[in-house]
Design a protein around this motif. Structure first.
Motif, PDB file in Angstrom:
ATOM      1  N   MET A   1      -3.684   9.650  -8.624  1.00 13.20           N
ATOM      2  CA  MET A   1      -4.370   9.006  -7.506  1.00 13.20           C
ATOM      3  C   MET A   1      -3.947   7.542  -7.386  1.00 13.20           C
ATOM      4  SD  MET A   1      -8.489   8.466  -6.953  1.00 13.20           S
ATOM      5  CE  MET A   1      -8.644   7.420  -8.412  1.00 13.20           C
ATOM      6  N   MET A   2      -3.884   6.834  -8.500  1.00 14.04           N
ATOM      7  CA  MET A   2      -3.472   5.432  -8.482  1.00 14.04           C
ATOM      8  C   MET A   2      -2.047   5.276  -7.948  1.00 14.04           C
ATOM      9  SD  MET A   2      -4.967   4.459 -12.247  1.00 14.04           S
ATOM     10  CE  MET A   2      -4.443   2.741 -12.275  1.00 14.04           C
ATOM     11  N   ALA A   3      -1.156   6.160  -8.390  1.00 16.01           N
ATOM     12  CA  ALA A   3       0.236   6.087  -7.931  1.00 16.01           C
ATOM     13  C   ALA A   3       0.336   6.390  -6.439  1.00 16.01           C
ATOM     14  CB  ALA A   3       1.097   7.064  -8.729  1.00 16.01           C
ATOM     15  N   LEU A   4      -0.462   7.339  -5.966  1.00 20.36           N
ATOM     16  CA  LEU A   4      -0.487   7.645  -4.535  1.00 20.36           C
ATOM     17  C   LEU A   4      -0.969   6.441  -3.733  1.00 20.36           C
ATOM     18  CD1 LEU A   4      -2.004  11.224  -4.828  1.00 20.36           C
ATOM     19  CD2 LEU A   4       0.201  10.721  -3.755  1.00 20.36           C
ATOM     20  N   LYS A   5      -1.996   5.787  -4.225  1.00 18.83           N
ATOM     21  CA  LYS A   5      -2.510   4.600  -3.524  1.00 18.83           C
ATOM     22  C   LYS A   5      -1.466   3.484  -3.553  1.00 18.83           C
ATOM     23  CE  LYS A   5      -5.802   3.730  -1.707  1.00 18.83           C
ATOM     24  NZ  LYS A   5      -6.067   3.634  -0.234  1.00 18.83           N
ATOM     25  N   LEU A   6      -0.823   3.287  -4.673  1.00 20.18           N
ATOM     26  CA  LEU A   6       0.210   2.256  -4.784  1.00 20.18           C
ATOM     27  C   LEU A   6       1.331   2.509  -3.776  1.00 20.18           C
ATOM     28  CD1 LEU A   6       1.463  -0.177  -6.310  1.00 20.18           C
ATOM     29  CD2 LEU A   6       2.450   1.476  -7.916  1.00 20.18           C
ATOM     30  N   ALA A   7       1.795   3.747  -3.680  1.00 23.13           N
ATOM     31  CA  ALA A   7       2.878   4.069  -2.762  1.00 23.13           C
ATOM     32  C   ALA A   7       2.460   3.878  -1.310  1.00 23.13           C
ATOM     33  CB  ALA A   7       3.335   5.508  -2.985  1.00 23.13           C
ATOM     34  N   SER A   8       1.198   4.171  -1.007  1.00 19.37           N
ATOM     35  CA  SER A   8       0.699   3.986   0.354  1.00 19.37           C
ATOM     36  C   SER A   8       0.635   2.501   0.717  1.00 19.37           C
ATOM     37  CB  SER A   8      -0.678   4.635   0.489  1.00 19.37           C
ATOM     38  OG  SER A   8      -1.215   4.430   1.773  1.00 19.37           O
ATOM     39  N   LEU A   9       0.034   1.698  -0.144  1.00 22.04           N
ATOM     40  CA  LEU A   9      -0.110   0.273   0.126  1.00 22.04           C
ATOM     41  C   LEU A   9       1.243  -0.421   0.255  1.00 22.04           C
ATOM     42  CD1 LEU A   9      -2.983  -0.657  -2.378  1.00 22.04           C
ATOM     43  CD2 LEU A   9      -3.200  -0.171   0.072  1.00 22.04           C
ATOM     44  N   ALA A  10       2.219   0.063  -0.518  1.00 21.80           N
ATOM     45  CA  ALA A  10       3.522  -0.610  -0.571  1.00 21.80           C
ATOM     46  C   ALA A  10       4.362  -0.383   0.673  1.00 21.80           C
ATOM     47  CB  ALA A  10       4.291  -0.142  -1.800  1.00 21.80           C
ATOM     48  N   GLN A  11       3.890   0.436   1.602  1.00 16.99           N
ATOM     49  CA  GLN A  11       4.648   0.632   2.837  1.00 16.99           C
ATOM     50  C   GLN A  11       4.434  -0.496   3.839  1.00 16.99           C
ATOM     51  OE1 GLN A  11       5.325   4.581   4.380  1.00 16.99           O
ATOM     52  NE2 GLN A  11       4.223   5.495   2.656  1.00 16.99           N
ATOM     53  N   GLY A  12       3.534  -1.421   3.528  1.00 21.00           N
ATOM     54  CA  GLY A  12       3.384  -2.601   4.372  1.00 21.00           C
ATOM     55  C   GLY A  12       2.605  -2.366   5.644  1.00 21.00           C
ATOM     56  N   ALA A  13       1.681  -1.423   5.628  1.00 20.44           N
ATOM     57  CA  ALA A  13       0.846  -1.175   6.803  1.00 20.44           C
ATOM     58  C   ALA A  13      -0.633  -1.351   6.497  1.00 20.44           C
ATOM     59  CB  ALA A  13       1.086   0.238   7.325  1.00 20.44           C
ATOM     60  N   SER A  14      -0.948  -1.857   5.303  1.00 25.96           N
ATOM     61  CA  SER A  14      -2.343  -1.924   4.871  1.00 25.96           C
ATOM     62  C   SER A  14      -2.882  -3.339   4.748  1.00 25.96           C
ATOM     63  CB  SER A  14      -2.504  -1.197   3.528  1.00 25.96           C
ATOM     64  OG  SER A  14      -2.126   0.160   3.652  1.00 25.96           O
ATOM     65  N   GLY A  15      -2.026  -4.321   4.771  1.00 29.60           N
ATOM     66  CA  GLY A  15      -2.478  -5.706   4.769  1.00 29.60           C
ATOM     67  C   GLY A  15      -2.853  -6.274   3.424  1.00 29.60           C
ATOM     68  N   VAL A  16      -2.469  -5.626   2.337  1.00 36.11           N
ATOM     69  CA  VAL A  16      -2.797  -6.159   1.013  1.00 36.11           C
ATOM     70  C   VAL A  16      -1.709  -7.115   0.544  1.00 36.11           C
ATOM     71  CG1 VAL A  16      -4.080  -4.072   0.429  1.00 36.11           C
ATOM     72  CG2 VAL A  16      -1.679  -4.273  -0.269  1.00 36.11           C
ATOM     73  N   ARG A  17      -2.085  -8.000  -0.370  1.00 32.89           N
ATOM     74  CA  ARG A  17      -1.139  -8.989  -0.893  1.00 32.89           C
ATOM     75  C   ARG A  17      -0.290  -8.399  -2.019  1.00 32.89           C
ATOM     76  NH1 ARG A  17      -5.217 -12.745  -3.275  1.00 32.89           N
ATOM     77  NH2 ARG A  17      -6.190 -10.708  -3.520  1.00 32.89           N
ATOM     78  N   PRO A  18       0.855  -9.000  -2.299  1.00 33.01           N
ATOM     79  CA  PRO A  18       1.686  -8.545  -3.416  1.00 33.01           C
ATOM     80  C   PRO A  18       0.938  -8.517  -4.743  1.00 33.01           C
ATOM     81  CG  PRO A  18       2.949 -10.020  -2.014  1.00 33.01           C
ATOM     82  CD  PRO A  18       1.544 -10.052  -1.493  1.00 33.01           C
ATOM     83  N   ALA A  19       0.014  -9.459  -4.954  1.00 32.77           N
ATOM     84  CA  ALA A  19      -0.736  -9.490  -6.214  1.00 32.77           C
ATOM     85  C   ALA A  19      -1.587  -8.232  -6.395  1.00 32.77           C
ATOM     86  CB  ALA A  19      -1.619 -10.729  -6.259  1.00 32.77           C
TER      87      ALA A  19
END
Length: 506
Positions: A96-114
């Motif tokens: 689940m964590m890896a799935l969330k990481l891959a989703s956020l890393a596509q640059g459509a979620s607005g989260v910071r690199p940190a």
């Protein structure tokens, strides 16, 4: 393992489930930073944007002042961390964590690199949030479980480290990590999405693929025990129907009977004109299950490589668009298909066990014991298999046909993907035990044909079993035998001994 979001193959998701520690492709950094910068610009404009400076769900019309935006994001995490029940198994939670990481890393979620860096570091350091497994209805995202995951990133709740539950702040500090302080949009981005449901569905799929392959092996062992024919596996039969799964299954079954002396012994004088369906129709039933699993796999790999939170950020226009990607209907349908396939594979195996213990059908001693009457042999193991199959039938009722309104009817149709996916572990466990019982019964049946032997593949399986469980001559404590045989199924021993077998992504 390097994750390239949007293009991660099935085999990599399986490897993560089996313990691999993923890291992000460095090329993601630009998209993550651009998405976070877009959120900053949206906040600076001051216009109301859902999830950034408004309330959530039914409270979307409530405007939040700039000074409260950090509190807003923390509050949504803590308030939504309302799950109950046993914690997720660590392999599923890591997936689940890896799935969330891959989703956020596509640059459509607005989260910071940190934020992505902390999630990545937790995976690398073996820090797994303790996430209660009950509380999601599979729409508006898997809110409760993902909120528990996010709370651990804030230093709230527990983190599992080497099998121990440790207070989250302590576990992060032990790995040299600081708790996350959320920026605008980040809390919602982390707890919205289908990653909980998808992780459980993928885990169920991985187990179902192993069970499919194991059931081919136990099925052939039963066919040999009953002196069944290989004629129903003839490639010409299946080519005329055309289903790929059926063709692949028949080919595997046919190959596993090659050069069997047991088969050769009755080739010219078969008493039965046709075998029972549980033997004869293995390609049709198991092939249909394989086709379902392949369809589910295609859906889940697409889902795993997608973005499913809300709203989604488009940096090129500084837009935050609200939609419904969090609705897990595709995952729910896939989970239902996996459940049905698991149920049917176990059901067919139980019918083979029942056939073997019945002397009128198998031609073998009653209940597979040399001294029936004094001994009960495999009488009750078959009853146990029947009980497990009936339990699976009850569990396999489609979850996706159910819905219940939530959030004061704002979220008025939900997928139930979380429940549909979560039950797959239990269904698979029951199927494993049924196959373990079949392995014992079929090997016992083949023992009555000595000195005749089967194919090299079947004999390798029998030899591996006999290293752990001797032939049953007189009644003994059966539970340890069943446990040992089931372990051979769950550990993939049968699949490894059988060599190349069809899979869901080939």
């Amino acid at each position: 393992m390097i994750l390239t979001p949007g293009a991660i193959p099935y085999a990599d998701w399986r490897a993560i489930y089996e313990g691999a520690a993923p890291t992000l492709d460095p090329a993601c950094a630009g998209a993550i930073a651009a998405s976070a910068a877009a959120v900053e610009r949206i906040v600076a404009k001051g216009a109301p944007v859902y999830g950034i400076n408004t309330g959530f769900g039914k409270l979307a019309s409530v405007r939040i002042e700039a000074g409260d935006l950090a509190a807003l994001q923390r509050n949504i995490v803590l308030s939504h961390a309302a799950g109950v029940g046993e914690p997720m198994p660590v392999p599923v939670a890591r997936l689940m964590m890896a799935l969330k990481l891959a989703s956020l890393a596509q640059g459509a979620s607005g989260v910071r690199p940190a934020t992505t860096a902390l999630l990545e570091a937790m995976l690398t350091n073996g820090l797994t949030p303790a996430v209660p497994a009950q509380g999601s209805v599979g729409a508006s995202g898997d809110l409760a479980p993902l909120a528990h995951m996010t709370a651990a990133m804030l230093g709230v709740g527990d983190i599992i480290v080497d099998g121990r539950h440790v207070p989250a702040a302590q576990a992060l500090a032990g790995a040299g990590l600081a708790p996350l302080e959320l920026g605008p949009k980040e809390g919602l981005a982390l707890l919205n999405g289908t990653q909980f449901s998808t992780a459980y569905a993928l885990a169920g799929l991985f187990e179902a693929e192993r069970i499919y392959r194991s059931a081919l092996v136990t099925g052939i062992l039963s066919t040999e025990a009953a002196k069944g024919t290989d004629a129903p596996f003839d490639a010409r039969i299946h080519a005329l129907r055309g289903h790929r799964g059926q063709i692949d299954t028949a080919d595997a079954l046919r190959r596993m009977m090659t050069n069997s002396a047991i088969r050769a012994s009755h080739r010219e004088n078969d008493i039965r004109v046709q075998d029972p369906y549980c033997l004869r129709c293995q390609p049709q039933v198991m092939g249909a299950a394989l086709d379902l699993l392949r369809q589910a796999a295609a859906t889940l790999v697409t889902e795993a490589n997608g973005v499913s939170d809300n709203p989604l950020i488009f940096p090129d226009t500084d837009e935050a668009l609200s939609g419904g990607n969090f609705h897990a209907e595709p995952v729910a349908f896939a989970a239902d298909m996996i459940a049905m396939a698991l149920c049917e594979m176990g059901s067919l195996a139980e019918r083979r066990i029942a056939m073997l213990v019945d002397p009128a059908l198998s031609g073998l001693p009653a209940f597979l014991t040399p001294k029936p009457g004094l001994n009960s042999g495999f009488m009750i193991p078959q009853v146990t298999a029947a009980a497990l199959v009936s339990e699976n039938k009850q569990r396999a009722f489609p979850a996706s046909v159910d819905s219940i309104p939530t959030s004061a009817n704002q979220e008025d149709h939900v997928s139930m993907a979380a429940h549909g996916a979560r039950r797959l572990q239990a269904i698979a466990g029951n199927a494993d035990a049924v196959l373990g019982i079949e392995l014992l019964a079929a090997a016992q049946g083949c023992d009555f044909h000595a000195p005749l032997t089967s194919s090299a593949t079947v004999e390798a399986v029998r030899a591996a079993l006999r290293e752990k469980v001797p032939t049953l001559t007189d009644d003994r404590h059966m539970a340890p035998d069943i446990a040992a045989a089931t372990a051979m199924v769950t550990q993939g021993t049968l699949v490894n001994l059988a060599g190349e077998l069809p899979g869901v992504f080939v």
